[in-house]
Design a protein around this motif. Structure first.
Motif, PDB file in Angstrom:
ATOM      1  N   LYS A 132       6.479   2.505   0.785  1.00  0.00           N
ATOM      2  CA  LYS A 132       7.343   3.575   0.291  1.00  0.00           C
ATOM      3  C   LYS A 132       8.629   3.710   1.116  1.00  0.00           C
ATOM      4  N   LYS A 190      10.159  -0.430   1.844  1.00  0.00           N
ATOM      5  CA  LYS A 190      10.286  -1.193   0.590  1.00  0.00           C
ATOM      6  C   LYS A 190       9.796  -2.637   0.720  1.00  0.00           C
ATOM      7  N   TYR A 236      13.037  -9.890  -5.824  1.00  0.00           N
ATOM      8  CA  TYR A 236      12.792  -8.543  -5.290  1.00  0.00           C
ATOM      9  C   TYR A 236      13.492  -8.354  -3.945  1.00  0.00           C
ATOM     10  N   ASP A 286      16.995   2.472  -7.760  1.00  0.00           N
ATOM     11  CA  ASP A 286      16.061   3.174  -8.632  1.00  0.00           C
ATOM     12  C   ASP A 286      15.024   2.190  -9.204  1.00  0.00           C
ATOM     13  N   GLU A 287      13.758   2.636  -9.304  1.00  0.00           N
ATOM     14  CA  GLU A 287      12.678   1.737  -9.735  1.00  0.00           C
ATOM     15  C   GLU A 287      12.919   1.154 -11.137  1.00  0.00           C
ATOM     16  N   VAL A 290       6.003  -2.166 -10.257  1.00  0.00           N
ATOM     17  CA  VAL A 290       6.203  -1.952  -8.818  1.00  0.00           C
ATOM     18  C   VAL A 290       5.508  -0.647  -8.431  1.00  0.00           C
ATOM     19  N   GLU A 343       4.637   1.935  -5.304  1.00  0.00           N
ATOM     20  CA  GLU A 343       4.920   2.293  -3.910  1.00  0.00           C
ATOM     21  C   GLU A 343       3.701   2.979  -3.295  1.00  0.00           C
TER      22      GLU A 343
END
Ligand code: ZN
Length: 666
Positions: free
Chosen positions: A585, A588, A622, A633-634, A663, A665
């Motif tokens: 989180k 990353k 990634y 932003d995801e 994805v 977190e």
């Protein structure tokens, strides 16, 4: 219906003592209780006074009684329309289409379905003033290429605005392509009364009972042999006996107050020696000529076949010859479950040669039960049994005649299960003989050949109508079509049913018989034709009703061209790749391995190499993206992953799977 079937199952098994008075009393009490239960359910739905409803929805033709019942039903529907539509999954899509206004005294005809089809789909609309009458109501089961749906039905959404105007549904006969979607369509149209012959109503009743609709339905029985006319709205209607592959098939004569007279046939043939029906009532049909018929609509299914269709008597003789000479292995006869006359023929033959019939397939058992109950089948005790391991245990294979559904391949039918050794009571083995006492419904050819191949691989002997006379068609051939054109001599003729090719051949037959080309009407589904009063001129409307198809699956009702169905079609050929990341989180950073799930994308030999390649590329994409924009932003991150992987796979492998990056977190 369930109690009734249980009773008949027992009777077919030979376990019911029908002479016992005690038994009769018990059955009566049980039926009474069930009726009460049924009524409680109805009260919950309607929330209205149950005194207004009647217990028996099949009523004889009685004008006063019918008017009273109809009014009561209408009252009930006005108050519970939404609840019923919701409960019975009849929420048809909204359409803005309104029928064009009809000039005073004119009568309108429209094929809602039935023309330009390569499938058997039948529904017709007739309008006079504010009154609308519908004829027949089809269902189409999915074929081998349409496994993502169960069946399709007509989209009657444009008719749902005309609930008050729809005065009734006239039904010609009991085949599913004429009655099958009533359980969906009736609630959407305000439950108009249904008119039909005794056997036809028997099967409709079964279908409506299963849908829980019987307490709301009005079924009005018509005796086609009497020649009595009856009123449906402002129309005067009369039924005529004709022959077909199901008992009690009828033609419909419909006369509007504007003086336009129509004879509407759907499936029919002439058989002078039918198995259980009476021969077609040619004397009454002949007398129609005097009435000066405006429009004759006639079945085009057999229009390419020369001569006369074969009689049921020929099939009877052929089946008797086969059964009497059969001495080794089971005889399995695949036929249509509604072909009740064929079952009567087999019952009589088996009685004569001391064989036992075993019924296989739900619809076969139910239809035989209904036909027996209504007096269309005469079966001596012990001749017919249900196909169960227990029932067949003590009967030698060559004494067993299995009558089964599945002659058109239907996926879960009894014959399919037998061919794949999935049936609980029958495993097809060497010496067994399978007779297809049926014809292939156009469109089903591939599926039927598939099942025949399966049976041959099991060393079974397969006999079809091309080998011996084990089946006759239920539709008139060219010479029969000519006879009816000559007998009726209408002002206008319209070939109906099936696609343009069959209807054009039928039109050519009419021209051969002396019809003027300008008096032959060729209409597409949704086209309207208006007849001036008293046999006057004909006007084709330029406006076309929106005719669509709805498909039903386990979850609801969808437009056949909706995005849901299109996506499902696409999915059948699509490759799928799911890439799942677990990331920290705060930092990353990718935690652990990247997980892949693929469907249809890679072959076994290449899986290790391709998976490794996709994982490496996913990691690179990634990490590079996060390096450039750490707080991305995801949603955007997923989009970049998808796009880059799409380009990569297209470039490297020339494949375009549906890619789903995930994805998480932690
Ligand atoms: Zn039919």
């Amino acid at each position: 219906m369930k109690d009734f079937l249980d009773e008949l199952d027992q009777e077919l098994d030979g376990t019911t003592n029908t002479n016992s008075d005690d038994n009769k009393v018990e059955q009566k009490v049980e039926k009474k209780d069930n009726t009460k239960r049924e009524w409680r359910k109805v009260t919950l739905v309607l929330k209205k006074d149950q005194k207004n409803e009647t217990k028996d929805n099949v009523v004889k033709q009685n004008t006063k009684q019918n008017t009273k019942r109809k009014d009561n039903n209408k009252w009930a529907y006005r108050n519970s329309d939404w609840e019923i539509r919701w409960k019975f999954n009849s929420n048809f899509p909204e359409t803005k289409f309104y029928l064009p206004s009809l000039r005073k005294g004119y009568t309108r005809y429209m094929p809602v379905w039935g023309n330009n089809e390569t499938w058997a789909k039948n529904m017709w609309m007739v309008q006079y003033g504010d009154d609308i009458v519908l004829i027949d109501c089809w269902v189409q089961f999915a074929d081998k290429d349409m496994l993502w749906v169960n069946y399709s039905i007509p989209d009657v959404s444009f008719l749902t605005k005309y609930k008050k105007e729809i005065k009734g549904m006239l039904i010609t006969h009991a085949h599913l392509d004429h009655i099958g979607s009533l359980k969906h369509v009736l609630p959407a149209l305000g439950m108009p009364p249904i008119y039909g012959t005794r056997f036809t109503l028997g099967l409709i009743r079964k279908s409506l009972e299963e849908a829980g609709l019987i307490p709301h339905a009005t079924l009005i029985e018509i005796d086609a042999s009497t020649g009595d006319k009856f009123k449906v709205g402002s129309f005067s209607v009369e039924y005529f006996n004709v022959n077909h592959s199901v008992p009690d098939c009828a033609w419909i004569y419909l006369e509007s107050e504007g003086g336009t007279k129509m004879v509407h046939t759907w499936d029919f043939k002439i058989d002078h020696t039918p198995a259980i029906d009476k021969p077609a009532d040619l004397d009454r049909i002949k007398a129609i000529w005097d009435r000066d018929i405006s429009l004759f609509l006639s079945d085009s299914t057999g229009s390419t076949r020369k001569g006369f269709s074969m009689s049921e008597k020929n099939v009877w003789e052929e089946l008797e010859r086969i059964v009497s000479n059969h001495t080794k292995g089971r005889l399995i006869i695949a036929t249509f479950s509604s072909w009740i006359s064929r079952i009567q023929q087999l019952v009589d033959i088996c009685e004569k040669y001391d064989k036992t019939i075993f019924l296989s397939g739900r619809s076969m058992i139910e239809n035989v039960a209904i036909a027996k109950e209504l007096g269309y089948l005469s079966i001596k005790q012990g001749i017919v049994k249900k196909m169960t391991p227990k029932n067949t245990e003590w009967v030698a294979p060559h004494k067993q005649i299995v009558v089964t559904t599945g002659s058109q391949w239907e996926e879960f039918s009894a014959l399919s299960r037998m061919a794949e050794w999935r049936h609980t009571a029958v495993e097809i083995v060497r010496w067994d003989t399978i007779i297809f006492s049926s014809s292939i419904v156009p469109g089903n050819e591939k599926s039927v050949i598939w099942i025949i191949n399966k049976l041959i691989k099991l060393w079974a002997k397969v006999i079809t109508k091309d080998d011996w006379e084990v089946h006759t068609w239920g539709h008139a051939f060219q010479e029969e079509q000519k006879i009816f054109l000559d007998l009726i001599k209408p002002k206008y003729f319209m070939p109906i049913f099936w696609d343009l090719y069959f209807r054009t051949v039928h039109a050519n037959t009419a021209i051969w018989e002396g019809f003027k080309e300008e008096n032959i009407l060729m209409l597409d589904n949704g086209n309207m034709v208006d007849f001036a009063p008293n046999n006057g001129n004909v006007f084709k409307s330029r406006i076309k009703a929106p005719i669509q198809e709805l498909v039903i699956d386990g979850h609801g009702m969808w437009l056949a061209n909706s995005h849901v169905i299109k996506a499902r079609e696409k999915m059948m050929n699509a490759w799928v790749l799911v890439v799942a990341f677990k990331v920290d989180k705060k930092t990353k950073a990718i935690l652990g391995y990247i997980k892949l799930e693929t469907r249809g994308l890679v072959y076994l030999e290449e899986v290790r190499f391709i998976h490794r390649m996709i994982i490496k590329k996913s990691r690179d994409v990634y990490e590079n993206t996060i390096k450039d924009v750490p707080d991305m932003d995801e949603k955007d991150l997923v989009k970049i992953l998808r796009t880059d992987l799409e380009k990569f796979l297209l470039h490297k492998l020339d494949r375009e799977p549906m890619i789903i990056p995930m994805v998480t977190e932690v």
